[in-house]
Enzyme design. Structure first.
Site, PDB file in Angstrom:
ATOM      1  N   ASP A 162       0.781  -1.241   0.000  1.00 21.36           N
ATOM      2  CA  ASP A 162       0.000   0.000   0.000  1.00 21.36           C
ATOM      3  C   ASP A 162       0.815   1.295   0.000  1.00 21.36           C
ATOM      4  OD1 ASP A 162      -1.488  -2.198   0.668  1.00 21.36           O
ATOM      5  OD2 ASP A 162      -2.681  -1.200   2.186  1.00 21.36           O
ATOM      6  N   GLU A 385       1.194  -9.568  11.564  1.00 25.77           N
ATOM      7  CA  GLU A 385       1.005  -9.165  10.165  1.00 25.77           C
ATOM      8  C   GLU A 385       2.367  -8.931   9.500  1.00 25.77           C
ATOM      9  OE1 GLU A 385      -1.215  -5.539   9.803  1.00 25.77           O
ATOM     10  OE2 GLU A 385      -1.491  -5.761   7.637  1.00 25.77           O
TER      11      GLU A 385
HETATM   12  C1  9YW Z   1      -6.093  -2.603   2.686  1.00 20.99           C
HETATM   13  C2  9YW Z   1      -4.907  -7.692   3.894  1.00 20.99           C
HETATM   14  C3  9YW Z   1      -4.251  -6.574   3.117  1.00 20.99           C
HETATM   15  C4  9YW Z   1      -3.102  -7.098   2.232  1.00 20.99           C
HETATM   16  C5  9YW Z   1      -2.264  -5.962   1.675  1.00 20.99           C
HETATM   17  C6  9YW Z   1      -1.863  -5.044   2.795  1.00 20.99           C
HETATM   18  C7  9YW Z   1      -3.104  -4.522   3.503  1.00 20.99           C
HETATM   19  C8  9YW Z   1      -4.808  -2.908   3.367  1.00 20.99           C
HETATM   20  O1  9YW Z   1      -3.791  -5.622   4.064  1.00 20.99           O
HETATM   21  O2  9YW Z   1      -3.935  -3.788   2.670  1.00 20.99           O
HETATM   22  O3  9YW Z   1      -6.862  -1.818   3.252  1.00 20.99           O
HETATM   23  O4  9YW Z   1      -6.349  -3.169   1.608  1.00 20.99           O
HETATM   24  O5  9YW Z   1      -1.068  -4.000   2.326  1.00 20.99           O
HETATM   25  O6  9YW Z   1      -1.138  -6.470   0.999  1.00 20.99           O
HETATM   26  O7  9YW Z   1      -3.602  -7.853   1.195  1.00 20.99           O
HETATM   27  O8  9YW Z   1      -3.956  -8.397   4.626  1.00 20.99           O
END
Ligand code: 9YW
Length: 412
Positions: A162, A385
């Protein structure tokens, strides 16, 4: 030693079961209450260690959210949950299930091959059912997320990384002044110092608002995109996915015509991401042609994609040398390094695994070393995480599905 391993196996399986919502798995309770695309693919690998039929179910449910144009969304909102923002009411997408309007790295393509290889008799029917949907997802990437053969992201969330430093300059070019007010929910679960900033979130939401305004119609979204970055995560995971789909197709006598050509194009595209100034693969802003100049954990995914590059092995040595637990999401040497802030420094089990698996396949000793480091990290600091790359301190959400899966499928 074996007793410790057994206990960690037991805890990992328990996390997977606790996060199971009946056929699909949430990343963690509270912070992420829906089905995320690449998390689910990792979850499937974790399930494969103790319940192979359940592993296939995860992938099948993921593909049940596939859009008519071939995209497989990054989040499927199976049941409403006010604990996450932005939810289905904000995205307003019209797929077969309520979903987000963007995708995530297509590791599910490759993990389907792994599931099949582990139990071919069980895997044959799901592979036959999923083969065409998987091909259509690949075609969607090539049609709507491709620049000079490299695969792009149209939103930072698509990369799965992100708030990576890779996107800083591309994000700075967006003016989110008219984003309006909204209420973040992530800060109810995790300390702000570990999360993306308000400046980031304003732009994430602004991009969602643009997509919604354009009805998530791919041809309209492709006109004057405000954000488009060619990304090593996407390019190498798709490259690997195409290779693995060719393997499955040949094994089961399914049509692979065209996939060899797609693979050759992706290999050319990867060349456009090689940044000699950092001796590694880098993200490239499609809108101005500039590299981001960022050494991230995605810079080292080329082995996973199927490309061995000796110069890259030297850069990897330098990046890993000062740290005990693997490849950081941003090199310690980078002035933007921030050890707890998500994708701007922390080490992530999933990225260690993809990089490590690729290295092991090419017979690089670093691969086994990375696997051992990841095992030590999880054994000493739990199923968080992500982790501080200097001392392994756990960060972000706890009892995390993909960290449990990394333990069960690879590190443990
Ligand atoms: C969001 C779930 C997700 C992952 C991503 C990570 C984060 C946040 O969490 O995203 O709000 O989408 O960066 O890689 O898939 O674990």
């Amino acid at each position: 030693m074996q007793a410790i391993r057994d206990e960690l196996d037991r805890r990992a399986i328990q996390i997977m079961r606790d996060n199971d919502r009946g056929g699909y798995t949430i990343p963690t309770h509270g912070l992420y209450p829906y089905q995320w695309n690449w998390d689910s693919a990792f979850a499937a690998l974790g399930f494969a260690a103790f319940d192979p039929a359940r592993a296939w179910r995860e992938i099948e449910i993921l593909f049940s959210g596939q859009w008519l144009d071939g995209m497989v969304p990054h989040i499927l909102f199976h049941r409403p949950d006010p604990g996450y923002f932005p939810g289905p009411d904000v995205w307003q997408c019209r797929g077969p299930l309520p979903s987000s309007g963007i995708t995530q790295p297509p590791v599910a393509l490759s993990f389907a091959r792994r599931l099949y290889e582990a139990a071919p008799a069980l895997g044959e029917v799901p592979v036959r059912m999923l083969f065409d949907p998987m091909r259509r997802w690949i075609q969607w990437f090539l049609a709507w997320r491709q620049d000079r053969g490299a695969i792009c992201i149209a939103h930072p969330w698509e990369s799965g990384r992100d708030n990576a430093a890779d996107w800083d300059r591309a994000m700075a070019a967006i003016d989110p002044a008219d984003v309006g007010s909204y209420e973040r929910r992530d800060l109810d679960h995790v300390h702000a110092a570990m999360r993306p900033t308000k400046d980031d979130y304003d732009r994430y939401i602004w991009l969602v608002q643009r997509g919604r305004r354009l009805g998530w119609h791919a041809p309209s979204l492709a006109v004057d995109p405000p954000f488009l970055v060619a990304d090593p995560t996407m390019t190498f995971t798709l490259m690997r996915g195409v290779r693995d789909l060719i393997w499955l197709g040949e094994r089961l006598g399914l049509p692979t015509a065209g996939l060899m050509h797609d693979l050759a194009m992706l290999e050319q595209g990867a060349e456009t991401l090689w940044n000699p100034a950092i001796g590694a693969y880098d993200s490239r802003n499609v809108l101005d042609g500039a590299f981001s100049g960022t050494l991230s954990n995605a810079s080292f995914l080329s082995w996973y994609g199927g490309i061995d590059r000796p110069e890259l092995a030297r850069t990897l040595e330098e990046v890993m040398a000062p740290l005990p637990y693997g490849v950081p999401s941003l090199a310690l040497q980078d002035e933007r390094f921030d050890p707890r802030r998500y994708w701007r420094g922390p080490v992530w089990g999933v990225l260690n695994m993809l990089v490590g698996m690729g290295l092991e396949e090419f017979g690089h000793p670093r691969g086994a070393a990375l696997r051992a480091m990841t095992a030590r990290l999880i054994a000493s600091h739990g199923f968080a995480e992500y982790f501080d790359p200097r001392d392994g301190a756990p960060a972000g959400g706890g009892s995390f599905t993909w960290t449990a899966a990394v333990w069960l499928a690879w590190a443990g």
